[in-house]
Design an enzyme around this catalytic site. Structure first.
Site, mmCIF file in Angstrom:
data_model
loop_
_atom_site.group_PDB
_atom_site.id
_atom_site.type_symbol
_atom_site.label_atom_id
_atom_site.label_comp_id
_atom_site.label_asym_id
_atom_site.label_seq_id
_atom_site.Cartn_x
_atom_site.Cartn_y
_atom_site.Cartn_z
ATOM 1 N N HIS A 24 29.810 49.149 21.026
ATOM 2 C CA HIS A 24 28.872 49.394 21.076
ATOM 3 C C HIS A 24 27.547 49.044 20.181
ATOM 4 O O HIS A 24 27.327 47.995 20.252
ATOM 5 C CB HIS A 24 27.886 51.095 20.958
ATOM 6 C CG HIS A 24 26.371 50.750 20.883
ATOM 7 N ND1 HIS A 24 25.775 51.257 22.167
ATOM 8 C CD2 HIS A 24 25.440 50.187 20.231
ATOM 9 C CE1 HIS A 24 24.356 51.583 21.270
ATOM 10 N NE2 HIS A 24 24.307 50.840 20.669
ATOM 11 N N GLU A 25 28.030 48.734 18.613
ATOM 12 C CA GLU A 25 27.789 48.019 17.661
ATOM 13 C C GLU A 25 28.123 47.000 17.539
ATOM 14 O O GLU A 25 27.315 45.815 16.752
ATOM 15 C CB GLU A 25 28.152 48.932 16.083
ATOM 16 C CG GLU A 25 27.317 50.149 15.700
ATOM 17 C CD GLU A 25 25.862 51.160 16.270
ATOM 18 O OE1 GLU A 25 25.836 49.564 15.987
ATOM 19 O OE2 GLU A 25 25.259 51.664 16.906
ATOM 20 N N HIS A 28 25.603 44.478 18.992
ATOM 21 C CA HIS A 28 24.705 44.286 18.364
ATOM 22 C C HIS A 28 24.557 42.914 17.267
ATOM 23 O O HIS A 28 24.134 42.428 17.016
ATOM 24 C CB HIS A 28 24.295 45.280 17.664
ATOM 25 C CG HIS A 28 23.297 46.430 18.237
ATOM 26 N ND1 HIS A 28 22.744 46.547 18.931
ATOM 27 C CD2 HIS A 28 23.286 47.797 18.132
ATOM 28 C CE1 HIS A 28 22.172 47.863 20.074
ATOM 29 N NE2 HIS A 28 22.714 48.501 18.907
#
Length: 440
Positions: A24-25, A28
């Site tokens: 997920h990170e 970003h």
């Protein structure tokens, strides 16, 4: 040995959760770097740093509390309208908090990095950066579902008889469940046994309808639709043997995935069919993924209504339902429970593991899109609103209204964090003292 496999399962699933958070990170981080935003930290977990390493301008690490992760980008909040912040902290119930947050956002912005701040990027770029994290979870969930459903397959009944029921009992024809050891006094003999059907027979035909070896569902449907003396052909030792089975109405499982305990009245023969894992087509897999997204969305929406039940399970000893919300402790424990099962096909373990990890990633995708700071949606909504305001002003020939002050949402963020932490602690307690159990 069961304890060992339980520990192994917990460890494997816990690692899967950490990898999902890191994935997920990564969404970003990658998009932020694409758009020239400086990223000083890439962390999995919260609290004290357990391990970290610096590569270039970014520190990568793992923290002690595995309840999430973050990518720290400089300049997440714009300065207060009218210029940069002064040294004095304004008074008021929330103004001080907002000023402190703005100062913290600007604390590590060096003069040479002034044009690398998050808030200076166009709204659409900020939307992409914040949406990329949840999107990565969606990509991982879809990939896991494809591996599970098209690679491993789903359990489906075959036409091979694995066991016979000795007597007529309501709602016992659960796929894969062994027949009872004893029949109660006066219970009538099961129709298949009375007709001479034997274990290891394969049902070839019911009435005039013939079935292939993997069409157990068709056999079940044909039996349920029948009543009275019914011609049945079985294959035994390579020979087809015609029999007449007196199929009777009985209370049987409704085979409803949404409500496993549901029953219906239908034709009953008294056979238990073997199962095999059969791969789905791409279209069937996409349909299953769509159903999974819908069910996960319903579960996310239903979380507030389930808080009283979680409280009761955690502190009052009330029964915990299988649809109860779980935290890191609960889902990891389920991973241990899966591997601890004895005498099950490997496909079952792999399928349950991957499906549960996919469901966790779907939940992360949907939860992070909620328009509440500090979730990703809490940054997406201000960027969308800023784009609307700027485009509207441009169309009307008005001056650029400037960036939307996301700091004004901080009071909601603090309330959400307090509620989230309280809910997380309550769920963790319930996961320890009254865990969800998949297998009874």
């Amino acid at each position: 040995m069961t304890i060992v496999w339980t520990v192994v399962g917990i460890a494997i699933f816990f690692v899967g959760l950490l990898l999902s958070i890191a994935w997920h990170e990564l969404g970003h981080f990658t998009t932020a770097r694409w758009f020239g935003i400086k990223v000083p930290e890439f962390m999995v977990g919260f609290g004290r740093t357990v391990f970290s390493v610096r590569r270039g301008e970014t520190e990568y690490g793992i923290k002690a509390i595995p309840l999430g992760g973050y990518v720290r980008m400089i300049g997440m909040l714009p300065p207060a309208r009218g210029g940069t912040l002064g040294r004095n902290r304004r008074t008021g119930p929330f103004q001080g908090l907002m000023d402190d947050a703005r100062r913290q956002s600007q604390a590590d912005v060096l003069p040479q990095d002034a044009d690398r701040q998050f808030w200076t990027r166009a709204p659409w770029k900020r939307i992409v950066v914040m949406f990329a994290g949840p999107f990565m979870n969606l990509v991982l969930a879809v990939a896991l579902f494809f591996v599970t459903l098209m690679g491993v397959g789903m359990p489906a009944a075959t036409t091979q008889i694995t066991a016979l029921e000795e007597c007529v009992l309501p709602a016992v024809a659960v796929q894969g469940q062994a027949p009872p050891d004893r029949c109660p006094a006066g219970a009538p003999q099961a129709p298949a046994l009375a007709a001479g059907v034997q274990p290891d027979d394969r049902i070839v035909a019911v009435r005039d309808q013939r079935f292939g070896p993997d069409d157990g569902t068709g056999v079940q449907d044909a039996i349920r639709a029948s009543s009275g003396p019914t011609p049945v052909v079985v294959e035994r030792a390579g020979r087809e043997i015609p029999l007449t089975v007196d199929i009777i109405p009985n209370t049987v499982s409704a085979r409803d995935l949404e409500n496993p305990d549901a029953t219906v009245t239908a034709g009953y023969m008294g056979v238990l069919l073997d199962t095999s894992y059969q791969s789905l087509t791409a279209g069937e897999t996409l349909a299953q993924i769509g159903n999974g997204v819908a069910r996960t969305a319903e579960a996310v929406v239903a979380i507030p209504s389930r808080i009283p039940a979680v409280f009761g399970a955690a502190f009052l000893g009330e029964e915990r339902g299988q649809d109860s919300p779980m935290g890191v402790v609960g889902v990891s424990r389920i991973g241990g429970e899966i591997l601890a099962q004895q005498d099950v096909p490997w496909q079952q373990d792999v399928s349950l593991f991957l499906n549960m990890l996919a469901a966790v990633n779907l939940s992360l995708f949907l939860l992070n899109l909620l328009p509440i700071p500090p979730l990703d949606g809490g940054q997406i909504v201000p960027a969308i609103w800023e784009a609307i305001k700027r485009n509207t002003a441009k169309l009307l020939g008005r001056p650029d209204p400037g960036p939307v002050d996301a700091a004004k949402l901080l009071p909601f963020a603090y309330v959400f964090v307090i509620l989230f932490l309280g809910f997380s602690v309550m769920v963790a307690i319930a996961d320890v003292v009254n865990p969800v159990r998949l297998f009874g």
